[in-house]
Enzyme design. Structure first.
Site, PDB file in Angstrom:
ATOM      1  N   HIS A   1      10.913   2.302  -3.855  1.00 17.86           N
ATOM      2  CA  HIS A   1      11.598   1.354  -2.972  1.00 17.86           C
ATOM      3  C   HIS A   1      11.009  -0.036  -3.108  1.00 17.86           C
ATOM      4  O   HIS A   1      10.460  -0.604  -2.164  1.00 17.86           O
ATOM      5  CB  HIS A   1      11.547   1.845  -1.529  1.00 17.86           C
ATOM      6  CG  HIS A   1      12.462   3.001  -1.303  1.00 17.86           C
ATOM      7  ND1 HIS A   1      12.520   3.707  -0.134  1.00 17.86           N
ATOM      8  CD2 HIS A   1      13.373   3.566  -2.124  1.00 17.86           C
ATOM      9  CE1 HIS A   1      13.427   4.663  -0.243  1.00 17.86           C
ATOM     10  NE2 HIS A   1      13.947   4.595  -1.436  1.00 17.86           N
TER      11      HIS A   1
ATOM     12  N   GLU B   1      15.167 -13.774   5.635  1.00 21.51           N
ATOM     13  CA  GLU B   1      14.320 -13.035   6.587  1.00 21.51           C
ATOM     14  C   GLU B   1      12.944 -13.683   6.657  1.00 21.51           C
ATOM     15  O   GLU B   1      12.381 -14.059   5.629  1.00 21.51           O
ATOM     16  CB  GLU B   1      14.189 -11.568   6.155  1.00 21.51           C
ATOM     17  CG  GLU B   1      15.537 -10.855   6.210  1.00 21.51           C
ATOM     18  CD  GLU B   1      15.455  -9.360   5.894  1.00 21.51           C
ATOM     19  OE1 GLU B   1      16.499  -8.709   5.985  1.00 21.51           O
ATOM     20  OE2 GLU B   1      14.353  -8.864   5.555  1.00 21.51           O
TER      21      GLU B   1
ATOM     22  N   ARG C   1       9.012 -13.478   8.514  1.00 21.16           N
ATOM     23  CA  ARG C   1       7.985 -12.866   9.364  1.00 21.16           C
ATOM     24  C   ARG C   1       6.694 -13.665   9.202  1.00 21.16           C
ATOM     25  O   ARG C   1       6.587 -14.466   8.275  1.00 21.16           O
ATOM     26  CB  ARG C   1       7.771 -11.394   8.977  1.00 21.16           C
ATOM     27  CG  ARG C   1       8.957 -10.538   9.394  1.00 21.16           C
ATOM     28  CD  ARG C   1       8.815  -9.100   8.979  1.00 21.16           C
ATOM     29  NE  ARG C   1       9.011  -8.922   7.543  1.00 21.16           N
ATOM     30  CZ  ARG C   1       8.879  -7.759   6.922  1.00 21.16           C
ATOM     31  NH1 ARG C   1       8.522  -6.686   7.593  1.00 21.16           N
ATOM     32  NH2 ARG C   1       9.096  -7.664   5.632  1.00 21.16           N
TER      33      ARG C   1
ATOM     34  N   GLU D   1      10.495 -11.243  14.014  1.00 19.19           N
ATOM     35  CA  GLU D   1      11.222 -11.296  12.736  1.00 19.19           C
ATOM     36  C   GLU D   1      12.542 -12.009  12.974  1.00 19.19           C
ATOM     37  O   GLU D   1      13.222 -11.765  13.972  1.00 19.19           O
ATOM     38  CB  GLU D   1      11.509  -9.899  12.194  1.00 19.19           C
ATOM     39  CG  GLU D   1      12.280  -9.962  10.871  1.00 19.19           C
ATOM     40  CD  GLU D   1      12.775  -8.598  10.406  1.00 19.19           C
ATOM     41  OE1 GLU D   1      12.378  -8.169   9.322  1.00 19.19           O
ATOM     42  OE2 GLU D   1      13.572  -7.979  11.146  1.00 19.19           O
TER      43      GLU D   1
HETATM   44  C1  LIG Z   1      14.532  -2.018   2.172  1.00 23.69           C
HETATM   45  C2  LIG Z   1      13.087  -2.374   1.921  1.00 23.69           C
HETATM   46  C3  LIG Z   1      12.339  -2.949   2.920  1.00 23.69           C
HETATM   47  C4  LIG Z   1      10.996  -3.286   2.694  1.00 23.69           C
HETATM   48  N1  LIG Z   1      10.283  -3.815   3.708  1.00 23.69           N
HETATM   49  C5  LIG Z   1       8.977  -4.095   3.522  1.00 23.69           C
HETATM   50  C6  LIG Z   1       8.172  -4.573   4.587  1.00 23.69           C
HETATM   51  O1  LIG Z   1       8.610  -4.679   5.719  1.00 23.69           O
HETATM   52  N2  LIG Z   1       6.889  -4.903   4.313  1.00 23.69           N
HETATM   53  C7  LIG Z   1       6.348  -4.746   3.065  1.00 23.69           C
HETATM   54  O2  LIG Z   1       5.179  -5.055   2.865  1.00 23.69           O
HETATM   55  N3  LIG Z   1       7.079  -4.266   2.043  1.00 23.69           N
HETATM   56  C8  LIG Z   1       8.368  -3.939   2.248  1.00 23.69           C
HETATM   57  N4  LIG Z   1       9.107  -3.450   1.204  1.00 23.69           N
HETATM   58  C9  LIG Z   1       8.482  -3.332  -0.122  1.00 23.69           C
HETATM   59  C10 LIG Z   1       7.740  -1.996  -0.276  1.00 23.69           C
HETATM   60  O3  LIG Z   1       6.684  -1.913   0.644  1.00 23.69           O
HETATM   61  C11 LIG Z   1       7.146  -1.894  -1.688  1.00 23.69           C
HETATM   62  O4  LIG Z   1       8.145  -2.042  -2.640  1.00 23.69           O
HETATM   63  C12 LIG Z   1       6.350  -0.608  -1.907  1.00 23.69           C
HETATM   64  O5  LIG Z   1       5.623  -0.716  -3.112  1.00 23.69           O
HETATM   65  C13 LIG Z   1       7.271   0.580  -1.964  1.00 23.69           C
HETATM   66  O6  LIG Z   1       6.532   1.780  -1.984  1.00 23.69           O
HETATM   67  P1  LIG Z   1       7.014   3.000  -2.875  1.00 23.69           P
HETATM   68  O7  LIG Z   1       6.372   4.224  -2.388  1.00 23.69           O
HETATM   69  O8  LIG Z   1       8.500   3.024  -2.957  1.00 23.69           O
HETATM   70  O9  LIG Z   1       6.368   2.558  -4.261  1.00 23.69           O
HETATM   71  P2  LIG Z   1       6.969   2.561  -5.725  1.00 23.69           P
HETATM   72  O10 LIG Z   1       8.124   1.602  -5.778  1.00 23.69           O
HETATM   73  O11 LIG Z   1       7.220   3.917  -6.196  1.00 23.69           O
HETATM   74  O12 LIG Z   1       5.746   1.916  -6.514  1.00 23.69           O
HETATM   75  C14 LIG Z   1       5.413   0.561  -6.337  1.00 23.69           C
HETATM   76  C15 LIG Z   1       4.153   0.231  -7.140  1.00 23.69           C
HETATM   77  O13 LIG Z   1       3.075   0.952  -6.585  1.00 23.69           O
HETATM   78  C16 LIG Z   1       2.468   1.723  -7.586  1.00 23.69           C
HETATM   79  N5  LIG Z   1       1.987   2.956  -6.982  1.00 23.69           N
HETATM   80  C17 LIG Z   1       2.672   3.846  -6.244  1.00 23.69           C
HETATM   81  N6  LIG Z   1       1.859   4.859  -5.888  1.00 23.69           N
HETATM   82  C18 LIG Z   1       0.653   4.585  -6.414  1.00 23.69           C
HETATM   83  C19 LIG Z   1      -0.578   5.262  -6.429  1.00 23.69           C
HETATM   84  N7  LIG Z   1      -0.764   6.444  -5.843  1.00 23.69           N
HETATM   85  N8  LIG Z   1      -1.602   4.709  -7.097  1.00 23.69           N
HETATM   86  C20 LIG Z   1      -1.456   3.523  -7.721  1.00 23.69           C
HETATM   87  N9  LIG Z   1      -0.307   2.852  -7.757  1.00 23.69           N
HETATM   88  C21 LIG Z   1       0.732   3.373  -7.104  1.00 23.69           C
HETATM   89  C22 LIG Z   1       3.549   1.970  -8.607  1.00 23.69           C
HETATM   90  O14 LIG Z   1       3.014   2.272  -9.874  1.00 23.69           O
HETATM   91  C23 LIG Z   1       4.228   0.634  -8.592  1.00 23.69           C
HETATM   92  O15 LIG Z   1       3.476  -0.259  -9.349  1.00 23.69           O
HETATM   93  C24 LIG Z   1      10.423  -3.071   1.420  1.00 23.69           C
HETATM   94  C25 LIG Z   1      11.178  -2.473   0.417  1.00 23.69           C
HETATM   95  C26 LIG Z   1      12.498  -2.121   0.653  1.00 23.69           C
HETATM   96  C27 LIG Z   1      13.289  -1.510  -0.434  1.00 23.69           C
END
Ligand SMILES: Cc1cc2nc3c(=O)[nH]c(=O)nc-3n(C[C@H](O)[C@H](O)[C@H](O)COP(=O)(O)OP(=O)(O)OC[C@H]3O[C@@H](n4cnc5c(N)ncnc54)[C@H](O)[C@@H]3O)c2cc1C
Length: 562
Positions: free
Chosen positions: A94, A429, A431, A284
């Site tokens: 995500h 947006e 914050r 927000e």
């Molecule tokens: C609708 C939406 C709303 C959001 N709102 C916010 C918000 O309010 N605040 C905010 O801060 N962010 C927000 N985000 C962004 C989100 O927090 C980041 O994109 C986060 O990285 C997503 O986590 P994931 O588990 O999907 O990671 P992934 O997309 O699967 O991975 C992201 C990165 O993290 C790395 N990674 C994942 N797991 C590990 C691990 N165990 N060890 C090392 N590296 C790892 C991956 O290799 C990649 O580089 C939002 C995203 C979306 C889509």
């Protein structure tokens, strides 16, 4: 319904066209490749589709495994080193920026995804800390914390992201201290990474000549590089400081004029963003395109339910926002495919949907355990492109930053409209958080996360706040990338000297008219946005932990290579 709408959007946008808008760091491989050779026995490796949040990084089949234990993660890492493969940890996917895989990587590339979400999900609370495996979601973590009367002061809005994914990119919610508010023990107004007490990673063990688990304490020299690592490490588990859970009230307004909310600082009697920060500290703003009254949410601490506030015991209390009606998402899809002139009507409909939704669901005033109002974005929400910047400044300048940002965005939108263009069709947006003050974690010798957007600037000790600004639009919207490139150039020029800019790593930045994550001037200038020498030293620490460059990809290499 939402899924099919999403597919329609991709079809309308045209994935091929989209592909040309995002960074192409790796050449596409036409043919499917053989399975990774000699994969560790007993660990299944399978092809799986990969798609990032906005659908602009897609791969039909990438070799993926789901280790059951930390020891299996180590076995895969050691195999990858000898087999010449790269490993990418994957959480919920995500995010926007190609930090996991880059466009063109597929099952013929020497890359294996490590899915942490299947088995590495344990959570255990001990006093004021929690130890959580990297694949646990924030949803799960916050539920368990709530059961123990613990919480974080603020948190990212979606719960379906993993702890590992959140820490990789300095995840944050929204919080600065209200006027007179003391920081509760175990709380930070900075990022989640600033709460790390220790973390277990897979790292090179030179003595043994192999990869191994390594637990890094917060005060250890390499910790500050690992706290926000952009996917240049593999985290297995982490121990985080927590704070006592206090009930929050979340009030919404949709009738305060943007001109008042974003007024120049000092505007007499105006209900500005700064005034809400002063009174409550947590807010927000969601400002829909071509509308005059943003959706403002303000959280305040209320130990008991205030009169008129609806008590909630579960999160995600804005279903109208997470499940947009089909007619509206169809209209949204049409904006991408040539019906740009409908953007103003679309923006007004979105706002009207919120206004009616808040009324219909009695959600304009909610109260409950912090988790129940801090989490409010579900994965069914519309999949859109987002740029993301963190502007660091004095608390006294937060209103000026917001005034300037919103004014410039509106000016560019108006100029585009005069040309008959509508590149921005989703909200802005905003914050605000504090900084990653390392003292907050309560570990002697702790240092701030080097690569965090909230890492303090010793040359600007007066900068104590960070304005997070996102401009959203549907993927594939004509002119969007050129618009965001122009906005970015202005942001970098304008917030210089009296404020500073860093990227919100998980989102879009480094724009040219052709797409994000590719502007060399932006990318080359990144180290200078952090305290002198600190970026380079984080790169060196991460290299030491993974000298064989198992945990990286083309974009991560571009960002983090000595
Ligand atoms: C609708 C939406 C709303 C959001 N709102 C916010 C918000 O309010 N605040 C905010 O801060 N962010 C927000 N985000 C962004 C989100 O927090 C980041 O994109 C986060 O990285 C997503 O986590 P994931 O588990 O999907 O990671 P992934 O997309 O699967 O991975 C992201 C990165 O993290 C790395 N990674 C994942 N797991 C590990 C691990 N165990 N060890 C090392 N590296 C790892 C991956 O290799 C990649 O580089 C939002 C995203 C979306 C889509």
């Amino acid at each position: 319904m939402v899924q099919s709408t999403r597919r329609q959007l991709f079809q309308l946008a045209g994935l091929t066209a989209l592909g040309s808008q995002v960074l192409r760091l790796t050449p596409a491989h036409a043919a499917a490749g053989p399975p990774p050779p000699s994969f560790p026995p007993g660990i299944e490796v399978y092809r799986q589709a990969y798609e990032n949040w906005a659908g602009d990084v897609v791969a039909e089949a990438v070799w993926t495994c789901a280790p059951r234990t930390p020891a299996e993660v180590v076995a895969v890492a050691d195999w990858a080193r000898t087999a010449g493969y790269r490993l990418r940890a994957r959480g919920m996917l995500h995010g926007w920026s190609p930090l996991t895989i880059t466009p063109g990587e597929d099952d013929a590339s020497a890359v294996v995804l490590v899915d942490t979400t299947q088995h590495l999900t344990a959570v255990s609370v001990a006093g004021d800390t929690v130890t959580v495996q990297a694949g646990a979601t924030m949803d799960r973590l916050l539920v368990v914390l709530e059961q123990h009367g613990r919480a974080f002061l603020h948190a990212p809005a979606p719960g379906d992201i993993t702890v590992g994914g959140a820490l990789a990119i300095d995840a944050h919610g929204t919080a600065v201290p209200a006027v007179g508010e003391a920081r509760p023990a175990g709380a930070t107004c900075g990022t989640l990474s600033n709460l790390v007490v220790s973390m277990t990673v897979v790292a090179w063990d030179a003595a043994e000549g192999r990869y191994a688990l390594k637990t890094v304490q917060r005060a250890a020299p390499e910790a500050k590089a690992l706290l926000v690592h952009l996917g240049r490490a593999l985290v297995v588990d982490v121990t985080l400081r927590t704070t006592a859970d206090v009930p929050l009230r979340c009030q919404s307004w949709v009738d305060i004029p943007a001109a008042e909310l974003f007024a120049a600082p000092g505007t007499a009697g105006a209900r500005t963003v700064a005034s809400f920060l002063d009174s409550a500290g947590r807010m927000e703003v969601i400002w829909f395109p071509f509308t005059d009254t943003p959706w403002l949410k303000v959280w305040s601490v209320f130990p008991t339910r205030p009169f008129g506030s609806r008590a909630v015991t579960e999160p995600y209390n804005y279903p109208f926002s997470d499940n947009v009606p089909e007619e509206l998402s169809d209209l949204g899809a049409s904006l991408v495919s040539g019906n740009g002139a409908a953007t103003p009507a679309f923006g007004r409909s979105m706002l009207e949907g919120v206004r009616l939704g808040l009324l219909a669901t009695q959600s304009a005033d909610l109260w409950g355990p912090s988790r129940c109002t801090l989490l409010y974005v579900r994965p069914t929400t519309m999949r859109i492109h987002a740029d993301g910047y963190a502007v660091m400044c004095r608390r006294a300048d937060v209103q000026q930053v917001i005034h300037d940002l919103c004014g410039k965005h509106a000016e560019l939108v108006a100029a585009a409209e005069e040309r008959g263009e509508y590149p921005m069709n989703m909200p802005v947006e905003i914050r605000v958080t504090g900084l990653d003050d390392a003292a907050h974690v309560g570990v002697p010798g702790a240092e701030p996360p080097t690569l965090s957007a909230c890492a303090p600037r010793p040359d600007h000790p007066e900068w104590d706040s960070v304005v997070w600004f996102d401009a959203l639009t549907f993927p594939g919207t004509p002119g969007a990338m050129a618009f965001l490139a122009e906005l970015e150039r202005w942001v970098l020029d304008h917030f210089s000297g009296w404020a500073g800019v860093r990227p919100e790593w998980s989102k879009g930045w480094g724009y040219t008219a052709a797409g994000a994550w590719r502007d060399d001037t932006f990318l080359d200038g990144l180290p200078a946005r952090f305290p002198t020498g600190s970026y380079e030293s984080a790169v060196a620490s991460l290299d030491d932990l993974d000298p064989h460059r198992v945990f990286t990809n083309a974009l991560v290499d571009r960002l983090l290579q000595a």
